[in-house]
Design an enzyme around this catalytic site. Structure first.
Site, PDB file in Angstrom:
ATOM      1  N   GLU A  24      -3.181  -1.492  -3.039  1.00 51.68           N
ATOM      2  CA  GLU A  24      -2.392  -1.638  -4.265  1.00 51.68           C
ATOM      3  C   GLU A  24      -1.454  -2.833  -4.144  1.00 51.68           C
ATOM      4  O   GLU A  24      -0.642  -2.908  -3.213  1.00 51.68           O
ATOM      5  CB  GLU A  24      -1.558  -0.398  -4.566  1.00 51.68           C
ATOM      6  CG  GLU A  24      -0.742  -0.573  -5.856  1.00 51.68           C
ATOM      7  CD  GLU A  24       0.107   0.625  -6.240  1.00 51.68           C
ATOM      8  OE1 GLU A  24       0.980   0.464  -7.119  1.00 51.68           O
ATOM      9  OE2 GLU A  24      -0.091   1.704  -5.656  1.00 51.68           O
ATOM     10  N   GLN A  37      -6.080  -2.192  -6.551  1.00 50.47           N
ATOM     11  CA  GLN A  37      -5.482  -1.564  -7.722  1.00 50.47           C
ATOM     12  C   GLN A  37      -4.080  -2.136  -7.968  1.00 50.47           C
ATOM     13  O   GLN A  37      -3.449  -2.684  -7.072  1.00 50.47           O
ATOM     14  CB  GLN A  37      -5.370  -0.046  -7.518  1.00 50.47           C
ATOM     15  CG  GLN A  37      -4.463   0.342  -6.364  1.00 50.47           C
ATOM     16  CD  GLN A  37      -4.280   1.837  -6.212  1.00 50.47           C
ATOM     17  OE1 GLN A  37      -4.573   2.601  -7.126  1.00 50.47           O
ATOM     18  NE2 GLN A  37      -3.789   2.273  -5.062  1.00 50.47           N
ATOM     19  N   HIS A  66       5.496   1.274   0.837  1.00 52.20           N
ATOM     20  CA  HIS A  66       5.432   1.761  -0.539  1.00 52.20           C
ATOM     21  C   HIS A  66       6.580   1.269  -1.409  1.00 52.20           C
ATOM     22  O   HIS A  66       6.367   0.678  -2.466  1.00 52.20           O
ATOM     23  CB  HIS A  66       5.397   3.290  -0.578  1.00 52.20           C
ATOM     24  CG  HIS A  66       5.379   3.822  -1.978  1.00 52.20           C
ATOM     25  ND1 HIS A  66       6.532   4.223  -2.644  1.00 52.20           N
ATOM     26  CD2 HIS A  66       4.367   3.992  -2.857  1.00 52.20           C
ATOM     27  CE1 HIS A  66       6.211   4.611  -3.862  1.00 52.20           C
ATOM     28  NE2 HIS A  66       4.909   4.489  -4.020  1.00 52.20           N
ATOM     29  N   HIS A 109      -3.903   8.731   0.561  1.00 54.84           N
ATOM     30  CA  HIS A 109      -2.712   8.146  -0.044  1.00 54.84           C
ATOM     31  C   HIS A 109      -1.685   7.792   1.029  1.00 54.84           C
ATOM     32  O   HIS A 109      -1.057   8.677   1.605  1.00 54.84           O
ATOM     33  CB  HIS A 109      -2.137   9.156  -1.043  1.00 54.84           C
ATOM     34  CG  HIS A 109      -0.922   8.714  -1.758  1.00 54.84           C
ATOM     35  ND1 HIS A 109       0.286   9.379  -1.674  1.00 54.84           N
ATOM     36  CD2 HIS A 109      -0.709   7.657  -2.596  1.00 54.84           C
ATOM     37  CE1 HIS A 109       1.177   8.767  -2.427  1.00 54.84           C
ATOM     38  NE2 HIS A 109       0.604   7.732  -2.995  1.00 54.84           N
ATOM     39  N   ARG A 110      -1.569   6.499   1.324  1.00 59.17           N
ATOM     40  CA  ARG A 110      -0.699   6.002   2.397  1.00 59.17           C
ATOM     41  C   ARG A 110      -1.145   6.547   3.761  1.00 59.17           C
ATOM     42  O   ARG A 110      -0.347   6.675   4.685  1.00 59.17           O
ATOM     43  CB  ARG A 110       0.758   6.350   2.149  1.00 59.17           C
ATOM     44  CG  ARG A 110       1.246   6.070   0.724  1.00 59.17           C
ATOM     45  CD  ARG A 110       2.709   6.417   0.578  1.00 59.17           C
ATOM     46  NE  ARG A 110       3.077   6.647  -0.815  1.00 59.17           N
ATOM     47  CZ  ARG A 110       4.253   7.088  -1.227  1.00 59.17           C
ATOM     48  NH1 ARG A 110       5.212   7.330  -0.349  1.00 59.17           N
ATOM     49  NH2 ARG A 110       4.511   7.278  -2.500  1.00 59.17           N
ATOM     50  N   GLU A 160      -5.473   4.065   1.780  1.00 59.47           N
ATOM     51  CA  GLU A 160      -4.732   3.316   0.760  1.00 59.47           C
ATOM     52  C   GLU A 160      -3.609   2.528   1.416  1.00 59.47           C
ATOM     53  O   GLU A 160      -2.898   3.045   2.289  1.00 59.47           O
ATOM     54  CB  GLU A 160      -4.144   4.255  -0.287  1.00 59.47           C
ATOM     55  CG  GLU A 160      -3.536   3.504  -1.462  1.00 59.47           C
ATOM     56  CD  GLU A 160      -2.240   4.118  -1.973  1.00 59.47           C
ATOM     57  OE1 GLU A 160      -1.836   3.751  -3.094  1.00 59.47           O
ATOM     58  OE2 GLU A 160      -1.614   4.922  -1.257  1.00 59.47           O
ATOM     59  N   ASP A 216      -0.307   0.202   0.284  1.00 61.06           N
ATOM     60  CA  ASP A 216       0.598  -0.409  -0.690  1.00 61.06           C
ATOM     61  C   ASP A 216       1.046  -1.743  -0.122  1.00 61.06           C
ATOM     62  O   ASP A 216       1.591  -1.804   0.988  1.00 61.06           O
ATOM     63  CB  ASP A 216       1.813   0.491  -0.923  1.00 61.06           C
ATOM     64  CG  ASP A 216       1.453   1.757  -1.671  1.00 61.06           C
ATOM     65  OD1 ASP A 216       0.712   1.669  -2.662  1.00 61.06           O
ATOM     66  OD2 ASP A 216       1.914   2.839  -1.259  1.00 61.06           O
TER      67      ASP A 216
END
Length: 274
Positions: A127, A163, A61, A19-20, A46, A48
């Site tokens: 994302e 996503q 993010h 995550h990030r 991941e 963003d």
């Protein structure tokens, strides 16, 4: 008209999605964070994704940042303006136990920076953020993915997963590049996802992402029955990760990929129960 089949996600593995990056240990969405995640055993990093005013895709993010005491939307800044923001300094202030002087000069990377750095040596879980504020973000993303030859491959895992909370954005991606697995994000209670919505997901999505605290065995089975994977977020506690493995989740988002990798290894060593 011929029906286009949605892409599939691995059904026989448990994906560790950083995550990030390894964001518990290094500034999120920076090269140290991504590199550490890979070293710790993450299957995906991941990203963003936002688009700046001058149409540059960047890894960040939040929808906005504070510069010189004023809040600015990422979509209203140029890349040059955005790079006045130094994420490492914020990280060092907020998490002094993990602070490093080397973080202080880190900048917000573009998607192209990331692709140039890692090429096809990692897997990307992207994302799309704020698509309504940045029309055309999907088309530019697909263009870059094609330029770096990250689509239509035969790797063990899909090289790219995309996503978003925005179904319309995902459907645009599906029209442009149906070979990419797509994951619909949800913030609400999983029980509120209707049968009709699941039927709609079956047309374009490969899976869903929900808060890990909302996941139940019944919900996992309900999704799997429709060919949909489930990737809960954000899970940093070893017991929570183990519980999701036991429920049949297909992967997790975590700030601590080292802990997730340890739990996964232990789980794989456990003898199968009769």
């Amino acid at each position: 008209m011929k029906t286009v089949e949605r892409a599939s996600l691995p059904g026989n593995d448990f994906l560790i999605i950083a995550h990030r990056g390894a964001s518990a240990y290094a500034p999120d969405h920076t090269f140290p964070s991504y590199e550490l995640a890979v070293a710790m055993g993450a299957d995906y990093i991941e990203i963003d994704l936002h688009m700046t005013r001058d149409r540059q895709l960047v890894a960040f993010h939040d929808r906005s940042i504070i510069l010189e005491g004023e809040e600015h939307a990422i979509a209203n800044l140029t890349l040059k303006e955005l790079q006045n923001f130094l994420p490492g300094r914020i990280f060092n202030e907020q998490l002094p136990v993990m602070a490093s002087k080397s973080f202080e000069s880190l900048f917000v990377p573009t998607l192209e920076d990331i692709f140039l750095h890692f090429k096809d040596q990692v897997n990307y879980y992207i994302e799309i953020k704020s698509p309504t504020a940045t029309p055309g973000i999907e088309k530019e993303l697909i263009h870059q993915l094609e330029s770096y030859q990250l689509l239509n491959r035969s790797d063990r895992f899909p090289k790219v997963i995309i996503q978003s909370y925005n179904a319309d954005s995902l459907k645009k991606v599906f029209e442009l590049a149906p070979s990419i697995p797509l994951v619909k994000l949800y913030s609400q209670d999983t029980t509120s996802i209707s049968k009709g919505e699941i039927r709609d997901l079956e047309k374009y999505a490969s899976g869903v992402g929900v808060n890990h605290s909302l996941v139940t065995i019944d919900f996992v089975n309900r999704l799997h029955d429709k060919g949909l994977a489930i990737h809960p977020f954000v899970v940093n506690d070893a017991d929570d990760i183990q519980a999701l493995l036991n429920m049949g989740a297909d992967g997790i988002f975590t700030d601590k990929p080292d802990i997730a990798a340890k739990v996964k290894r232990s789980h794989l060593r456990e003898p199968t129960k009769p």
